[in-house]
Design a protein around this motif. Structure first.
Motif, PDB file in Angstrom:
ATOM      1  N   ALA A 282      70.909  15.180  64.454  1.00 21.84           N
ATOM      2  CA  ALA A 282      69.908  15.925  64.251  1.00 21.84           C
ATOM      3  C   ALA A 282      68.888  15.634  63.110  1.00 21.84           C
ATOM      4  O   ALA A 282      67.603  15.834  63.388  1.00 21.84           O
ATOM      5  CB  ALA A 282      70.626  17.355  64.137  1.00 21.84           C
ATOM      6  N   ALA A 283      69.314  15.496  61.775  1.00 23.93           N
ATOM      7  CA  ALA A 283      68.393  14.933  60.512  1.00 23.93           C
ATOM      8  C   ALA A 283      67.656  13.959  60.965  1.00 23.93           C
ATOM      9  O   ALA A 283      66.373  13.668  60.713  1.00 23.93           O
ATOM     10  CB  ALA A 283      69.368  14.780  59.438  1.00 23.93           C
ATOM     11  N   PHE A 284      68.187  13.063  61.738  1.00 29.38           N
ATOM     12  CA  PHE A 284      67.310  11.620  62.207  1.00 29.38           C
ATOM     13  C   PHE A 284      66.279  11.889  63.240  1.00 29.38           C
ATOM     14  O   PHE A 284      65.045  11.646  62.987  1.00 29.38           O
ATOM     15  CB  PHE A 284      68.441  10.662  62.897  1.00 29.38           C
ATOM     16  CG  PHE A 284      67.479   9.171  62.755  1.00 29.38           C
ATOM     17  CD1 PHE A 284      66.579   8.707  61.664  1.00 29.38           C
ATOM     18  CD2 PHE A 284      68.024   8.302  63.714  1.00 29.38           C
ATOM     19  CE1 PHE A 284      66.299   7.345  61.823  1.00 29.38           C
ATOM     20  CE2 PHE A 284      67.309   7.185  63.714  1.00 29.38           C
ATOM     21  CZ  PHE A 284      66.548   6.423  62.745  1.00 29.38           C
ATOM     22  N   ARG A 285      66.529  12.980  64.001  1.00 26.83           N
ATOM     23  CA  ARG A 285      65.820  13.413  65.083  1.00 26.83           C
ATOM     24  C   ARG A 285      64.550  14.060  64.662  1.00 26.83           C
ATOM     25  O   ARG A 285      63.124  13.890  64.734  1.00 26.83           O
ATOM     26  CB  ARG A 285      66.323  14.391  66.018  1.00 26.83           C
ATOM     27  CG  ARG A 285      67.300  13.527  67.096  1.00 26.83           C
ATOM     28  CD  ARG A 285      67.487  14.423  68.335  1.00 26.83           C
ATOM     29  NE  ARG A 285      68.170  15.751  68.089  1.00 26.83           N
ATOM     30  CZ  ARG A 285      69.674  15.962  67.901  1.00 26.83           C
ATOM     31  NH1 ARG A 285      70.356  14.891  67.965  1.00 26.83           N
ATOM     32  NH2 ARG A 285      70.080  17.025  67.559  1.00 26.83           N
TER      33      ARG A 285
ATOM     34  N   PRO B  13      70.063   5.324  59.356  1.00 24.20           N
ATOM     35  CA  PRO B  13      69.054   6.166  59.232  1.00 24.20           C
ATOM     36  C   PRO B  13      68.812   7.016  57.902  1.00 24.20           C
ATOM     37  O   PRO B  13      67.917   7.947  57.654  1.00 24.20           O
ATOM     38  CB  PRO B  13      69.718   7.460  60.114  1.00 24.20           C
ATOM     39  CG  PRO B  13      71.003   7.556  59.927  1.00 24.20           C
ATOM     40  CD  PRO B  13      71.462   5.765  59.576  1.00 24.20           C
ATOM     41  N   LYS B  14      69.216   6.355  56.639  1.00 28.20           N
ATOM     42  CA  LYS B  14      69.253   7.241  55.472  1.00 28.20           C
ATOM     43  C   LYS B  14      67.810   7.163  54.958  1.00 28.20           C
ATOM     44  O   LYS B  14      67.446   8.163  54.382  1.00 28.20           O
ATOM     45  CB  LYS B  14      70.223   6.423  54.577  1.00 28.20           C
ATOM     46  CG  LYS B  14      69.705   5.150  54.259  1.00 28.20           C
ATOM     47  CD  LYS B  14      70.414   4.671  52.594  1.00 28.20           C
ATOM     48  CE  LYS B  14      72.015   4.372  53.439  1.00 28.20           C
ATOM     49  NZ  LYS B  14      72.805   3.652  52.321  1.00 28.20           N
ATOM     50  N   SER B  15      66.941   6.054  55.181  1.00 28.89           N
ATOM     51  CA  SER B  15      65.697   6.072  54.774  1.00 28.89           C
ATOM     52  C   SER B  15      64.639   7.140  55.230  1.00 28.89           C
ATOM     53  O   SER B  15      63.981   7.839  54.512  1.00 28.89           O
ATOM     54  CB  SER B  15      65.008   4.482  55.137  1.00 28.89           C
ATOM     55  OG  SER B  15      65.511   3.545  54.472  1.00 28.89           O
ATOM     56  N   GLU B  16      64.718   7.105  56.752  1.00 23.15           N
ATOM     57  CA  GLU B  16      63.851   8.196  57.408  1.00 23.15           C
ATOM     58  C   GLU B  16      64.375   9.480  56.938  1.00 23.15           C
ATOM     59  O   GLU B  16      63.674  10.473  56.774  1.00 23.15           O
ATOM     60  CB  GLU B  16      64.271   7.846  58.836  1.00 23.15           C
ATOM     61  CG  GLU B  16      63.469   6.633  59.406  1.00 23.15           C
ATOM     62  CD  GLU B  16      64.479   5.589  59.236  1.00 23.15           C
ATOM     63  OE1 GLU B  16      64.248   4.513  59.772  1.00 23.15           O
ATOM     64  OE2 GLU B  16      65.746   5.498  58.790  1.00 23.15           O
ATOM     65  N   ILE B  17      65.917   9.918  57.224  1.00 25.63           N
ATOM     66  CA  ILE B  17      66.348  11.066  56.768  1.00 25.63           C
ATOM     67  C   ILE B  17      65.841  11.462  55.040  1.00 25.63           C
ATOM     68  O   ILE B  17      65.591  12.614  54.799  1.00 25.63           O
ATOM     69  CB  ILE B  17      67.795  11.137  56.872  1.00 25.63           C
ATOM     70  CG1 ILE B  17      68.020  11.072  58.331  1.00 25.63           C
ATOM     71  CG2 ILE B  17      68.312  12.742  56.319  1.00 25.63           C
ATOM     72  CD1 ILE B  17      69.601  10.923  58.485  1.00 25.63           C
ATOM     73  N   TRP B  18      65.998  10.654  54.287  1.00 19.71           N
ATOM     74  CA  TRP B  18      65.694  10.961  52.934  1.00 19.71           C
ATOM     75  C   TRP B  18      64.254  11.296  52.835  1.00 19.71           C
ATOM     76  O   TRP B  18      63.958  12.089  52.211  1.00 19.71           O
ATOM     77  CB  TRP B  18      65.953   9.593  51.894  1.00 19.71           C
ATOM     78  CG  TRP B  18      66.035   9.956  50.483  1.00 19.71           C
ATOM     79  CD1 TRP B  18      67.019  10.419  49.831  1.00 19.71           C
ATOM     80  CD2 TRP B  18      65.024   9.561  49.664  1.00 19.71           C
ATOM     81  NE1 TRP B  18      66.594  10.425  48.542  1.00 19.71           N
ATOM     82  CE2 TRP B  18      65.385  10.269  48.171  1.00 19.71           C
ATOM     83  CE3 TRP B  18      63.741   8.946  49.804  1.00 19.71           C
ATOM     84  CZ2 TRP B  18      64.316   9.953  47.266  1.00 19.71           C
ATOM     85  CZ3 TRP B  18      62.803   9.025  48.747  1.00 19.71           C
ATOM     86  CH2 TRP B  18      63.104   9.446  47.380  1.00 19.71           C
TER      87      TRP B  18
ATOM     88  N   ALA C 288      64.368  20.595  71.432  1.00 16.14           N
ATOM     89  CA  ALA C 288      64.692  19.112  70.912  1.00 16.14           C
ATOM     90  C   ALA C 288      64.036  18.129  72.112  1.00 16.14           C
ATOM     91  O   ALA C 288      64.189  18.350  73.328  1.00 16.14           O
ATOM     92  CB  ALA C 288      66.038  18.906  71.188  1.00 16.14           C
ATOM     93  N   ALA C 289      63.554  17.217  71.317  1.00 21.13           N
ATOM     94  CA  ALA C 289      63.162  16.134  72.332  1.00 21.13           C
ATOM     95  C   ALA C 289      64.044  14.958  72.728  1.00 21.13           C
ATOM     96  O   ALA C 289      63.885  14.048  73.678  1.00 21.13           O
ATOM     97  CB  ALA C 289      61.695  15.407  71.615  1.00 21.13           C
TER      98      ALA C 289
ATOM     99  N   HIS D  29      73.865  15.740  70.688  1.00 25.31           N
ATOM    100  CA  HIS D  29      75.412  15.479  70.815  1.00 25.31           C
ATOM    101  C   HIS D  29      76.360  16.220  71.430  1.00 25.31           C
ATOM    102  O   HIS D  29      76.227  17.462  71.291  1.00 25.31           O
ATOM    103  CB  HIS D  29      75.687  15.182  69.455  1.00 25.31           C
ATOM    104  CG  HIS D  29      77.216  14.605  69.485  1.00 25.31           C
ATOM    105  ND1 HIS D  29      78.431  15.097  69.184  1.00 25.31           N
ATOM    106  CD2 HIS D  29      77.628  13.184  69.333  1.00 25.31           C
ATOM    107  CE1 HIS D  29      79.350  14.176  69.394  1.00 25.31           C
ATOM    108  NE2 HIS D  29      79.044  13.168  69.186  1.00 25.31           N
ATOM    109  N   PRO D  30      77.150  15.922  72.317  1.00 23.27           N
ATOM    110  CA  PRO D  30      78.259  16.866  73.011  1.00 23.27           C
ATOM    111  C   PRO D  30      78.768  17.826  72.048  1.00 23.27           C
ATOM    112  O   PRO D  30      79.293  17.507  70.893  1.00 23.27           O
ATOM    113  CB  PRO D  30      79.194  16.021  73.661  1.00 23.27           C
ATOM    114  CG  PRO D  30      78.333  14.719  73.914  1.00 23.27           C
ATOM    115  CD  PRO D  30      77.451  14.678  72.632  1.00 23.27           C
TER     116      PRO D  30
END
Length: 271
Positions: free
Chosen positions: A48-51, A167-172, A259-260, A264-265
């Motif tokens: 979700a954080a990456f989204r 995904p750490k770069s984008e989330i950070w 959400a686009a 996750h289940p």
């Protein structure tokens, strides 16, 4: 031009145009540029954080050839692949814009030092380029992250280049955006190592055939085996389910107000 995939918009502009477009946007927060590949799509289906970071990005490009092919199957003809390699090459092109101040976040000191030298060779004064190699796990260390964000802001950074992986770069960047100032931010991962001359890039023919992933795997098999041979197969299910649907949620029979991307289940839409 742009193309819609998985319920979101990706640009088909050139690398130079991508950076110029991001730079022209309002300077209220970092203007993040993300480069989507197959692995990103799989992670987006779970994280979700990456989204959230993707949804808030200023510009999104199609990095992986399978995504380009998927767009073409949907009827798009003028689809362009723009990778982190093209973005860093465009950023290094001469002449450098007046007033540009670059901050490089790299995975190794030697990477940052070499790319910083390349910016100086391209015309920036040495004091306009700063480098940081954050420690492992920095993204979950609030004190470390706050110091790093303050350093980026104090430098007056106008171009922030993240080479510490997804995904750490984008989330950070999304999480600490308010503390960073308003730089154009390129999340380019491994491309920074290639720009430093420490990692080779696949031959052009392999790139055109969509085999760049295999070339990368041959050079780092232990690190990349889980990504390419375990995780990436899930992309086929995601791609098949998304045909003709506006979002991955609707493709897999899920219903979310906001959400686009596929949830996750077991998770619930955020309210």
């Amino acid at each position: 031009m742009s193309v819609r995939l998985f319920g979101t918009t990706f640009t088909t502009a050139s690398a130079e145009e991508v950076i110029a477009t991001a730079a022209a946007l309002p300077h209220s927060r970092p203007r993040l540029v993300v480069t989507a590949n197959v692995d990103h799509i799989v992670i987006l289906s779970e994280n979700a954080a990456f989204r959230k970071a993707y949804d808030g990005a200023a510009v999104r490009t199609l990095d992986g050839m399978p995504l380009v092919w998927l767009a073409r199957l949907g009827g798009e003809r003028n689809v362009r692949r723009i990778t982190g390699h093209e973005l860093i090459a465009a950023a290094l092109a001469m002449p450098q814009p007046a007033g540009r101040r670059v901050f490089l976040m790299s995975s190794r000191d030697v990477v940052g030092a070499r790319v910083a030298a390349s910016f100086v060779e391209a015309g920036l004064p040495a004091e306009a380029v700063r480098v940081a190699t954050p420690p492992f796990g920095f993204e979950t260390d609030e004190a470390c992250s706050s110091r790093l964000a303050a350093e980026i802001r104090a430098h007056g950074t106008t171009l922030l280049i993240m080479g510490v992986g997804a995904p750490k770069s984008e989330i950070w960047v999304d999480r600490y955006g308010a503390d960073l100032g308003n730089p154009v931010t390129l999340a380019i991962g491994e491309a920074l190592n290639v720009a430093a001359g420490l990692v080779p890039r696949a031959p052009v023919l392999m790139q055109r055939l969509g085999l760049e992933w295999f070339f990368r795997f041959l050079h780092a098999p232990r690190r990349l085996f889980p990504r390419y041979f375990l995780r990436s197969w899930r992309f086929l299910k995601i791609a098949a389910a998304s045909r003709g649907r506006q979002t991955l949620d609707s493709a897999l029979g899920r219903h979310s107000r906001d959400a686009a991307w596929l949830l996750h289940p077991g998770t619930k839409p955020e309210s």
